[in-house]
Scaffold this motif. Structure first.
Motif, PDB file in Angstrom:
ATOM      1  N   PRO A 148      62.330  23.853  10.315  1.00 55.09           N
ATOM      2  CA  PRO A 148      62.022  22.761  11.253  1.00 55.09           C
ATOM      3  C   PRO A 148      61.906  21.388  10.588  1.00 55.09           C
ATOM      4  O   PRO A 148      62.289  20.377  11.184  1.00 55.09           O
ATOM      5  CB  PRO A 148      60.699  23.198  11.888  1.00 55.09           C
ATOM      6  CG  PRO A 148      60.127  24.227  10.958  1.00 55.09           C
ATOM      7  CD  PRO A 148      61.305  24.917  10.339  1.00 55.09           C
ATOM      8  N   GLY A 149      61.391  21.345   9.362  1.00 49.25           N
ATOM      9  CA  GLY A 149      61.239  20.062   8.682  1.00 49.25           C
ATOM     10  C   GLY A 149      62.564  19.391   8.370  1.00 49.25           C
ATOM     11  O   GLY A 149      62.638  18.153   8.302  1.00 49.25           O
ATOM     12  N   TYR A 150      63.615  20.193   8.187  1.00 52.46           N
ATOM     13  CA  TYR A 150      64.954  19.647   7.980  1.00 52.46           C
ATOM     14  C   TYR A 150      65.671  19.433   9.316  1.00 52.46           C
ATOM     15  O   TYR A 150      66.309  18.401   9.540  1.00 52.46           O
ATOM     16  CB  TYR A 150      65.780  20.583   7.112  1.00 52.46           C
ATOM     17  CG  TYR A 150      65.366  20.642   5.666  1.00 52.46           C
ATOM     18  CD1 TYR A 150      65.162  19.483   4.926  1.00 52.46           C
ATOM     19  CD2 TYR A 150      65.177  21.868   5.029  1.00 52.46           C
ATOM     20  CE1 TYR A 150      64.775  19.527   3.601  1.00 52.46           C
ATOM     21  CE2 TYR A 150      64.796  21.931   3.692  1.00 52.46           C
ATOM     22  CZ  TYR A 150      64.594  20.762   2.984  1.00 52.46           C
ATOM     23  OH  TYR A 150      64.220  20.821   1.671  1.00 52.46           O
ATOM     24  N   MET A 151      65.591  20.416  10.193  1.00 53.63           N
ATOM     25  CA  MET A 151      66.370  20.370  11.432  1.00 53.63           C
ATOM     26  C   MET A 151      66.023  19.151  12.277  1.00 53.63           C
ATOM     27  O   MET A 151      66.909  18.515  12.860  1.00 53.63           O
ATOM     28  CB  MET A 151      66.164  21.653  12.233  1.00 53.63           C
ATOM     29  CG  MET A 151      67.041  21.749  13.473  1.00 53.63           C
ATOM     30  SD  MET A 151      68.820  21.699  13.121  1.00 53.63           S
ATOM     31  CE  MET A 151      69.080  23.399  12.545  1.00 53.63           C
ATOM     32  N   ALA A 152      64.765  18.789  12.338  1.00 56.10           N
ATOM     33  CA  ALA A 152      64.370  17.623  13.125  1.00 56.10           C
ATOM     34  C   ALA A 152      65.019  16.356  12.575  1.00 56.10           C
ATOM     35  O   ALA A 152      65.449  15.474  13.332  1.00 56.10           O
ATOM     36  CB  ALA A 152      62.847  17.486  13.125  1.00 56.10           C
ATOM     37  N   GLN A 153      65.118  16.261  11.251  1.00 50.74           N
ATOM     38  CA  GLN A 153      65.739  15.089  10.647  1.00 50.74           C
ATOM     39  C   GLN A 153      67.254  15.096  10.837  1.00 50.74           C
ATOM     40  O   GLN A 153      67.866  14.039  11.037  1.00 50.74           O
ATOM     41  CB  GLN A 153      65.416  15.031   9.150  1.00 50.74           C
ATOM     42  CG  GLN A 153      63.945  14.806   8.856  1.00 50.74           C
ATOM     43  CD  GLN A 153      63.690  14.633   7.375  1.00 50.74           C
ATOM     44  OE1 GLN A 153      64.057  13.615   6.778  1.00 50.74           O
ATOM     45  NE2 GLN A 153      63.070  15.638   6.764  1.00 50.74           N
ATOM     46  N   PHE A 154      67.864  16.283  10.794  1.00 49.77           N
ATOM     47  CA  PHE A 154      69.306  16.364  11.050  1.00 49.77           C
ATOM     48  C   PHE A 154      69.617  15.815  12.446  1.00 49.77           C
ATOM     49  O   PHE A 154      70.547  15.017  12.615  1.00 49.77           O
ATOM     50  CB  PHE A 154      69.790  17.808  10.955  1.00 49.77           C
ATOM     51  CG  PHE A 154      69.785  18.383   9.566  1.00 49.77           C
ATOM     52  CD1 PHE A 154      70.128  17.613   8.473  1.00 49.77           C
ATOM     53  CD2 PHE A 154      69.440  19.718   9.348  1.00 49.77           C
ATOM     54  CE1 PHE A 154      70.127  18.131   7.191  1.00 49.77           C
ATOM     55  CE2 PHE A 154      69.451  20.254   8.077  1.00 49.77           C
ATOM     56  CZ  PHE A 154      69.786  19.465   6.992  1.00 49.77           C
ATOM     57  N   ARG A 155      68.854  16.251  13.422  1.00 47.06           N
ATOM     58  CA  ARG A 155      69.111  15.809  14.795  1.00 47.06           C
ATOM     59  C   ARG A 155      68.970  14.290  14.914  1.00 47.06           C
ATOM     60  O   ARG A 155      69.800  13.617  15.542  1.00 47.06           O
ATOM     61  CB  ARG A 155      68.128  16.486  15.756  1.00 47.06           C
ATOM     62  CG  ARG A 155      68.280  17.991  15.899  1.00 47.06           C
ATOM     63  CD  ARG A 155      67.477  18.480  17.097  1.00 47.06           C
ATOM     64  NE  ARG A 155      67.323  19.922  17.096  1.00 47.06           N
ATOM     65  CZ  ARG A 155      66.229  20.555  16.688  1.00 47.06           C
ATOM     66  NH1 ARG A 155      65.180  19.865  16.259  1.00 47.06           N
ATOM     67  NH2 ARG A 155      66.165  21.877  16.704  1.00 47.06           N
ATOM     68  N   GLU A 156      67.920  13.757  14.308  1.00 51.39           N
ATOM     69  CA  GLU A 156      67.642  12.326  14.434  1.00 51.39           C
ATOM     70  C   GLU A 156      68.610  11.473  13.623  1.00 51.39           C
ATOM     71  O   GLU A 156      69.130  10.456  14.107  1.00 51.39           O
ATOM     72  CB  GLU A 156      66.204  12.033  13.995  1.00 51.39           C
ATOM     73  CG  GLU A 156      65.857  10.544  14.034  1.00 51.39           C
ATOM     74  CD  GLU A 156      64.456  10.261  13.517  1.00 51.39           C
ATOM     75  OE1 GLU A 156      64.080   9.072  13.455  1.00 51.39           O
ATOM     76  OE2 GLU A 156      63.731  11.229  13.173  1.00 51.39           O
ATOM     77  N   LEU A 157      68.872  11.866  12.360  1.00 48.81           N
ATOM     78  CA  LEU A 157      69.617  11.007  11.449  1.00 48.81           C
ATOM     79  C   LEU A 157      71.127  11.254  11.450  1.00 48.81           C
ATOM     80  O   LEU A 157      71.904  10.323  11.219  1.00 48.81           O
ATOM     81  CB  LEU A 157      69.071  11.186  10.022  1.00 48.81           C
ATOM     82  CG  LEU A 157      67.587  10.832   9.844  1.00 48.81           C
ATOM     83  CD1 LEU A 157      67.125  11.161   8.434  1.00 48.81           C
ATOM     84  CD2 LEU A 157      67.341   9.366  10.165  1.00 48.81           C
ATOM     85  N   LEU A 158      71.536  12.489  11.716  1.00 50.52           N
ATOM     86  CA  LEU A 158      72.962  12.801  11.731  1.00 50.52           C
ATOM     87  C   LEU A 158      73.536  12.781  13.140  1.00 50.52           C
ATOM     88  O   LEU A 158      74.754  12.677  13.314  1.00 50.52           O
ATOM     89  CB  LEU A 158      73.219  14.175  11.097  1.00 50.52           C
ATOM     90  CG  LEU A 158      72.706  14.381   9.667  1.00 50.52           C
ATOM     91  CD1 LEU A 158      73.167  15.741   9.141  1.00 50.52           C
ATOM     92  CD2 LEU A 158      73.149  13.268   8.741  1.00 50.52           C
ATOM     93  N   GLY A 159      72.657  12.927  14.119  1.00 49.63           N
ATOM     94  CA  GLY A 159      73.117  12.885  15.498  1.00 49.63           C
ATOM     95  C   GLY A 159      73.612  14.211  16.033  1.00 49.63           C
ATOM     96  O   GLY A 159      74.219  14.272  17.102  1.00 49.63           O
ATOM     97  N   TYR A 160      73.344  15.294  15.312  1.00 47.09           N
ATOM     98  CA  TYR A 160      73.727  16.619  15.794  1.00 47.09           C
ATOM     99  C   TYR A 160      72.846  17.678  15.144  1.00 47.09           C
ATOM    100  O   TYR A 160      72.179  17.424  14.132  1.00 47.09           O
ATOM    101  CB  TYR A 160      75.205  16.920  15.531  1.00 47.09           C
ATOM    102  CG  TYR A 160      75.608  16.950  14.062  1.00 47.09           C
ATOM    103  CD1 TYR A 160      75.426  18.086  13.275  1.00 47.09           C
ATOM    104  CD2 TYR A 160      76.217  15.845  13.465  1.00 47.09           C
ATOM    105  CE1 TYR A 160      75.802  18.129  11.944  1.00 47.09           C
ATOM    106  CE2 TYR A 160      76.609  15.876  12.142  1.00 47.09           C
ATOM    107  CZ  TYR A 160      76.404  17.009  11.381  1.00 47.09           C
ATOM    108  OH  TYR A 160      76.787  17.041  10.050  1.00 47.09           O
ATOM    109  N   GLU A 161      72.876  18.858  15.736  1.00 49.03           N
ATOM    110  CA  GLU A 161      72.169  20.004  15.173  1.00 49.03           C
ATOM    111  C   GLU A 161      73.177  20.864  14.427  1.00 49.03           C
ATOM    112  O   GLU A 161      74.090  21.420  15.037  1.00 49.03           O
ATOM    113  CB  GLU A 161      71.507  20.816  16.285  1.00 49.03           C
ATOM    114  CG  GLU A 161      70.716  22.003  15.777  1.00 49.03           C
ATOM    115  CD  GLU A 161      69.963  22.701  16.895  1.00 49.03           C
ATOM    116  OE1 GLU A 161      70.148  23.933  17.052  1.00 49.03           O
ATOM    117  OE2 GLU A 161      69.205  22.008  17.610  1.00 49.03           O
ATOM    118  N   PRO A 162      73.044  20.978  13.108  1.00 49.02           N
ATOM    119  CA  PRO A 162      74.045  21.720  12.339  1.00 49.02           C
ATOM    120  C   PRO A 162      74.058  23.208  12.674  1.00 49.02           C
ATOM    121  O   PRO A 162      73.031  23.788  13.036  1.00 49.02           O
ATOM    122  CB  PRO A 162      73.603  21.513  10.880  1.00 49.02           C
ATOM    123  CG  PRO A 162      72.676  20.355  10.902  1.00 49.02           C
ATOM    124  CD  PRO A 162      72.012  20.382  12.245  1.00 49.02           C
TER     125      PRO A 162
END
Length: 231
Positions: free
Chosen positions: A118-132
């Protein structure tokens, strides 16, 4: 006490550059300290001392003979030159980019675990614009691309901050905007470079919203290119 890693200073880097210009990057090059000193604008003693320091740092290998010495820049020395080159690209090139080629390979399964935390996934969504997709797309780079990988330093990454939970601390990761090219082109994707990793420079990890193996119809051993560019 643990041994402290010595830093390559500006004089050492200048000497390494001159050795590369003399041909020591491509193979063994025979030279004398006096000839090197002339190129450096320094004394013979200074040139000799700098060569010894580069040897101790693991940047060069030397074979001293009666009429001089054979010198070759090591892979570590080359990486330091590549890093310096990347810094200059950041200064003078507006549109930094690099293409890395390799073959698809199976990973060790760690990517699936870390990507979904969760600590990475939340940042991926916010900063990359998608959920990997839950896992990384793994590539073994060609020799030429291993050398070019240092050019990533010319590109500003998206920084995924480290974080911690009740059990442990997780390190940061750096994501570089990328397009994956096989028979078709796929984007958005990102090369991901965790600060802590078991992989060497010969291995590249890519994240994307989809499972790239399926989307691009790729299997182990298939060739693929990853175009990374500043965006």
């Amino acid at each position: 006490m643990p041994e402290t890693r010595r830093v390559l200073d500006a004089d050492g880097l200048a000497t390494l550059k001159e050795l590369a210009l003399l041909g020591a990057l491509d193979g063994e090059e025979k030279l004398s300290c006096s000839a090197l000193a002339e190129r450096l604008g320094a004394s013979t003693q200074t040139a000799s001392r700098r060569l010894q320091q580069l040897d101790e740092l693991g940047c060069v290998e030397r074979d001293i003979v009666s009429d001089g010495q054979w010198v070759q820049i090591t892979s570590d020395g080359e990486r330091r030159l590549q890093t310096e080159y990347a810094d200059y690209r950041r200064l003078f090139e507006q549109d930094a980019s690099v293409s890395l080629t390799g073959v698809v390979t199976s990973g060790m399964g760690e990517g699936r675990h870390y990507i979904t935390l969760p600590g990475y996934m939340a940042q991926f969504r916010e900063l990359l614009g998608y959920e990997p997709f839950a896992g990384t797309f793994n590539i073994d780079l060609t020799e030429e691309s291993i050398r070019r990988r240092a050019h990533l330093g010319a590109i500003d990454p998206v920084v995924i901050e480290g974080w911690e939970d009740d059990e442990r601390t997780y390190g940061p990761a750096y994501c570089y905007p990328a397009t994956v090219v096989a028979d078709d082109r796929y984007e958005p994707a990102h090369v991901i470079a965790p600060e802590r990793t078991h992989h060497g420079d010969d291995h590249l990890e890519v994240i994307a919203p989809d499972r790239l193996r399926d989307t691009l119809e790729l299997q182990d051993g298939d060739e693929v290119t990853v175009d990374v560019e500043q965006r």
